[in-house]
Design an enzyme around this catalytic site. Structure first.
Site, short mmCIF file in Angstrom:
data_model
loop_
_atom_site.label_atom_id
_atom_site.label_comp_id
_atom_site.label_asym_id
_atom_site.label_seq_id
_atom_site.Cartn_x
_atom_site.Cartn_y
_atom_site.Cartn_z
N LEU A 1 34.59 34.30 35.17
CA LEU A 1 35.28 34.27 33.88
C LEU A 1 36.68 34.86 34.00
CD1 LEU A 1 32.46 35.52 31.53
CD2 LEU A 1 33.54 33.29 31.44
N GLY B 1 39.40 41.50 36.31
CA GLY B 1 40.07 42.59 35.61
C GLY B 1 40.28 43.76 36.55
N GLY B 2 40.79 44.83 36.01
CA GLY B 2 41.07 46.00 36.81
C GLY B 2 39.83 46.61 37.43
N VAL C 1 34.34 39.27 36.67
CA VAL C 1 33.40 39.07 35.57
C VAL C 1 32.85 37.64 35.65
CG1 VAL C 1 33.08 39.14 33.08
CG2 VAL C 1 34.75 40.64 34.14
N ASP D 1 41.42 52.60 27.07
CA ASP D 1 42.08 51.41 27.62
C ASP D 1 42.12 50.28 26.59
OD1 ASP D 1 43.47 49.99 29.50
OD2 ASP D 1 41.74 49.47 30.73
N LYS E 1 29.70 42.05 34.80
CA LYS E 1 30.92 42.62 35.40
C LYS E 1 30.54 43.39 36.64
CE LYS E 1 34.31 44.05 32.84
NZ LYS E 1 35.25 44.78 31.97
N1 LIG Z 1 31.73 39.81 27.57
C1 LIG Z 1 32.56 38.85 28.00
N2 LIG Z 1 32.40 37.58 27.58
C2 LIG Z 1 33.26 36.61 27.99
N3 LIG Z 1 34.29 36.82 28.81
C3 LIG Z 1 34.50 38.05 29.27
C4 LIG Z 1 33.65 39.14 28.90
N4 LIG Z 1 34.10 40.26 29.49
C5 LIG Z 1 35.18 39.89 30.20
N5 LIG Z 1 35.44 38.56 30.09
C6 LIG Z 1 36.52 37.81 30.72
O1 LIG Z 1 36.77 38.35 32.00
C7 LIG Z 1 38.13 38.73 32.12
C8 LIG Z 1 38.23 40.00 32.90
O2 LIG Z 1 37.68 41.04 32.11
P1 LIG Z 1 37.97 42.57 32.37
O3 LIG Z 1 37.59 43.28 31.14
O4 LIG Z 1 37.32 42.97 33.63
O5 LIG Z 1 39.50 42.61 32.65
P2 LIG Z 1 40.73 43.08 31.82
O6 LIG Z 1 40.32 43.43 30.47
O7 LIG Z 1 41.75 42.04 31.98
O8 LIG Z 1 41.22 44.34 32.61
P3 LIG Z 1 40.62 45.83 32.63
O9 LIG Z 1 39.43 45.79 33.49
O10 LIG Z 1 41.70 46.65 33.17
O11 LIG Z 1 40.30 46.23 31.26
C9 LIG Z 1 38.67 38.85 30.71
O12 LIG Z 1 39.99 38.46 30.64
C10 LIG Z 1 37.79 37.93 29.91
O13 LIG Z 1 38.37 36.66 29.79
#
Ligand SMILES: Nc1ncnc2c1ncn2[C@@H]1O[C@H](COP(=O)(O)OP(=O)(O)OP(=O)(O)O)[C@@H](O)[C@H]1O
Ligand SMILES: *[C@@H]1O[C@H](CO)[C@@H](O)[C@H](O)[C@H]1NC(C)=O
Ligand SMILES: *[C@@H]1O[C@H](CO)[C@@H](O)[C@H](O)[C@H]1NC(C)=O
Ligand SMILES: *[C@@H]1O[C@H](CO)[C@@H](O)[C@H](O)[C@H]1NC(C)=O
Ligand SMILES: *[C@@H]1O[C@H](CO)[C@@H](O)[C@H](O)[C@H]1NC(C)=O
Ligand SMILES: *[C@@H]1O[C@H](CO)[C@@H](O)[C@H](O)[C@H]1NC(C)=O
Ligand SMILES: *[C@@H]1O[C@H](CO)[C@@H](O)[C@H](O)[C@H]1NC(C)=O
Ligand SMILES: *[C@@H]1O[C@H](CO)[C@@H](O)[C@H](O)[C@H]1NC(C)=O
Ligand SMILES: *[C@@H]1O[C@H](CO)[C@@H](O)[C@H](O)[C@H]1NC(C)=O
Length: 669
Positions: free
Chosen positions: A355, A358-359, A363, A473, A377
């Site tokens: 998907l 992220g940091g 995911v 965050d 994740k």
């Molecule tokens: N519960 C979820 N349902 C659908 N998509 C998700 C979900 N969680 C994350 N994603 C997708 O995965 C991507 C990466 O998520 P993640 O939260 O790890 O990264 P981030 O928010 O960009 O960075 P950080 O980890 O620094 O907060 C997101 O941009 C989102 O599109």
């Protein structure tokens, strides 16, 4: 006069087949063959136990006497017409541990048996955060609560309470009974059967709750545990109601049982025949297979060889599915997913299911065997140290429930890796809607609703839950959109992972540039105020459709706050609203959001409003204070540089990882 006749007719002849109040009574010494209306997890076991919950996590179970009972004769609900009732029942709670269980159960008198909108967990299948305390619930309950929830002002993790329309009890006390004048406490989760009596006097509106351990020879304690007055005629407004039980599970394994139940209108509840009640199951440890220990010594050489081959295959398979499990984790029960299930759910973590990255890691979209869609994740973690606290925290966070938070369903641990399982959000993250030019721009109405949603989720984390959770965050990419385009804040508490097990001498600041409060530069300590700062940056970002820190083609550093501040000083703050809206927005709302965004971005943490105030401003329940004059001369860019931040330099490592540390900063210079 004709009116009175009509009312009497409706009241007595009624639409519902309510039994006549005077003689209604029933006794269930065990529930074999009993006619009850059950829903959710509730079932009657072959030996006659009414099992409200079956051990599956986060589900509800209800059991009601099938016909509604008439509680007052006159449909106008006058106090004089209120009937008395009395009930006795025996309950038992079997958890995985003798001192820990998830949530409790309740005896319920309710106008409706439709609890579809109620939530499991701490809501006990009775209400939800939206309906708790609302008089339209028409609900009276005696709760046996095994977890302390400060959102309901619970007194302890082992109490009995009298509730009307919600879970904030009118009266409560620790579970126990009076042996003459001495109080003896009881443990609700002791796995022992307990007898309870609830008596209500319709004339004085007094309700008494008495309980005692179930022992054949024991007499009912004379002094009740709880005694209070409840005006049931306003709860049961049209005269009839259903009686029964409700229960729900949280994340720990738990089963809730009713062994027997008697009820009587206008009279003492018939005594239960203790010797004919079914018995609670004994929870024995699972038998261990001894096959290998027996087969190996007696096997022939060929068998040994075959076994060795099998063992080899088994080990290979085991390595593939290997997880790290420690004894202490057992207490987290089914909240832990098996790696095998997650591997199957995500098609072996295939790239097709990715998907986003992220940091914290990658995911993936997954589909569990139960057909539930989840987001998994994968978080890499180095140190084992601190893992225990972190997992404990993940589990406690799993209990957080709010319509504007992404629900954490559970986790799994492998060597050097933690997998977090969340509800899947079909519309992905908000930043894609803000910056992806191929999508239609979000309307102002949608943006305003998203801002309000995130504010209410954050208020819940800061103030409404049993302990303060600082998000650390907040940013557009951590806001996800569910299928109705509701904003849900994700990743809460995750930033803590970087606090645990790290060298205490270096202060690590977690966050994303442009969203980080200036005081983090020297204190390094995240707080509610630093979250408010990030939320301010987020509001400006959503309203303006721009990142908090950008660099234009000609290498000019633009800090969004400074630009909005500049336009505000010039008296035309709404000029900064996203041009993609083409002027189609409500001036009043946009100006409110932008000015509130500036107020939250105040350099002094003490000058920022609290989330509760922010929600009031956004709802229009309180007027937004004017920005202070001292605000006029300040410039965020120079301020951040003074504090040791250089948003321009910082924005590079940040954009790729989202995580920053102070050591990154010195390295970058
Ligand atoms: N519960 C979820 N349902 C659908 N998509 C998700 C979900 N969680 C994350 N994603 C997708 O995965 C991507 C990466 O998520 P993640 O939260 O790890 O990264 P981030 O928010 O960009 O960075 P950080 O980890 O620094 O907060 C997101 O941009 C989102 O599109
Ligand atoms: C528990 O009840 C739920 C809902 O009825 C059902 O889906 C689940 O299979 C049951 N679990 C067990 C272990 O019986
Ligand atoms: C159970 O009780 C309800 C309500 O009294 C009644 O309508 C129904 O027929 C009963 N069912 C059985 C199997 O007795
Ligand atoms: C139960 O209530 C929900 C709304 O809370 C409604 O959608 C549903 O139709 C109701 N079910 C029944 C059987 O009345
Ligand atoms: C109570 O519920 C009703 C109907 O569901 C709703 O209209 C009302 O706004 C609610 N009241 C409060 C205070 O939430
Ligand atoms: C009763 O309460 C005391 C003090 O809170 C506690 O030490 C004791 O273990 C409790 N007993 C039971 C049976 O729960
Ligand atoms: C409740 O208990 C008190 C004290 O024992 C008693 O006087 C009263 O009659 C009881 N009320 C009901 C409704 O049983
Ligand atoms: C109980 O509530 C009803 C309806 O709300 C009201 O008419 C009555 O006066 C109340 N009775 C008492 C004793 O407060
Ligand atoms: C109680 O149950 C036992 C066993 O089923 C039975 O022998 C006894 O007669 C019952 N007692 C009463 C008072 O009904």
């Amino acid at each position: 006069m004709p009116h009175l006749v009509l009312l009497l007719f409706l009241g007595l002849g009624g639409l519902l087949p309510a039994a006549s109040a005077a003689d209604e009574q029933f006794v269930f010494d065990g529930f074999k063959g009993a006619n009850l209306s059950l829903d959710g997890m509730a079932t009657v076991t072959p030996d006659g136990l009414l099992m409200l919950t079956n051990g599956t996590s986060q589900l509800k179970g209800h059991a009601f006497y099938p016909a509604p009972l008439r509680f007052h004769g006159a449909p106008d609900g006058t106090a004089a017409a209120m009937e008395s009732f009395s009930t006795a029942f025996v309950i038992g709670i079997i958890g995985a541990f003798e001192d820990l269980s998830s949530h409790g159960m309740a005896f319920v008198v309710a106008k409706s048996t439709n609890f579809t909108s109620a939530l499991p967990g701490q809501f006990m299948g009775l209400v939800s955060s939206a309906t708790n305390g609302n008089a339209t619930n028409h609900l009276f309950a005696v709760e046996f609560d095994t977890i302390l929830n400060s959102e309901f002002d619970d007194m302890s993790g082992n109490h009995v309470g009298i509730d009307v329309d919600g879970l904030n009890s009118l009266d409560a006390d620790n579970a126990g009974y009076y042996d003459d004048a001495t109080f003896r406490n009881m443990s609700l989760v002791s796995r022992k059967p307990m007898q309870v009596w609830v008596d209500f006097d319709g004339r004085t509106m007094q309700v008494n709750v008495t309980m005692a351990p179930l022992e054949a020879a024991r007499r009912r304690p004379r002094r009740p545990l709880l005694s209070t007055t409840v005006n049931l005629s306003s709860v049961i407004d049209d005269g009839t109601a259903y009686v029964g039980f409700s229960s729900a599970t949280g994340i720990l394994f738990c089963r809730h049982y009713v062994l027997g139940w008697s009820f009587r209108m206008n009279g003492a509840a018939p005594p239960l025949n203790v010797s004919s009640l079914p018995t609670l199951p004994v929870t024995a440890p699972r038998p261990r297979s001894r096959a290998l220990e027996i087969v190996l010594p007696i096997a022939s050489a060929a068998l040994v060889f075959a076994a060795a081959a099998a063992v080899f295959a088994f080990l290979r398979r085991r390595r593939m599915y290997a997880e790290v499990r420690e004894d202490w984790e057992a207490s987290f029960g089914p909240h832990r997913f098996s790696y095998k299930d997650l591997l199957h759910a995500t098609d072996g973590f295939s790239d097709k299911r990715l998907l986003g990255i992220g940091g914290f890691g990658r995911v993936y979209r997954g589909v569990l065997a139960s057909k539930t869609e989840v987001a998994v994740k994968k978080v890499a973690h180095g140190s084992r140290q601190g893992m225990r606290e972190f997992v404990a925290e993940v589990v406690s966070i799993g209990r957080l429930r709010h319509r504007n938070l992404v629900q954490l369903l559970g986790y799994c641990r492998r060597k050097g890796e933690l997998l977090l399982v969340y509800d899947y959000m079909p519309n992905g993250s908000l930043d894609r809607y803000l910056y992806d030019r191929s999508r239609t721009a979000l309307s102002w109405g949608q943006r305003f609703r998203i801002i309000k949603g995130v504010a209410s989720g954050l208020l819940y984390l800061h103030e409404d839950w049993e302990k303060v959770v600082v998000h650390r965050d907040i940013k557009a990419s951590n806001v996800l959109l569910d299928k109705e385009m509701n904003a849900r804040l994700g990743d809460f508490g995750l930033a803590r992972l970087y606090d645990h097990g790290t060298d205490p001498h270096t202060t690590h600041v977690v966050g994303t540039m442009g969203y980080m409060a200036p005081e983090l530069g020297h204190t390094g300590k995240a707080s509610k105020a630093s979250d408010v700062f990030s939320f301010g940056a987020f509001m400006l970002e959503v309203a303006c459709g721009r990142k908090p820190v950008v660099q234009d083609e000609r290498d000019n550093r633009l800090v969004l706050v400074d630009w909005v501040l500049d336009r505000w000083r010039a008296g035309c703050v709404t000029d900064t609203v996203d041009p993609r809206l083409q002027g189609d927005f409500l001036e009043r709302e946009a100006s409110l959001v932008l000015r509130l965004g500036l107020l939250c971005s105040h350099p002094l943490p003490g000058a920022r409003p609290a989330m509760r105030q922010i929600v009031q401003y956004l709802d229009g329940d309180a007027p937004l204070p004017e920005l202070s004059p001292t605000y006029q001369g300040f410039n965020m860019l120079s301020l951040m540089q003074d504090q040791g931040f250089d948003p321009y330099i910082m924005s590079f490592p940040m954009s790729s990882t989202g995580i920053s540390t102070i050591s990154d900063l010195s390295g970058g210079r």
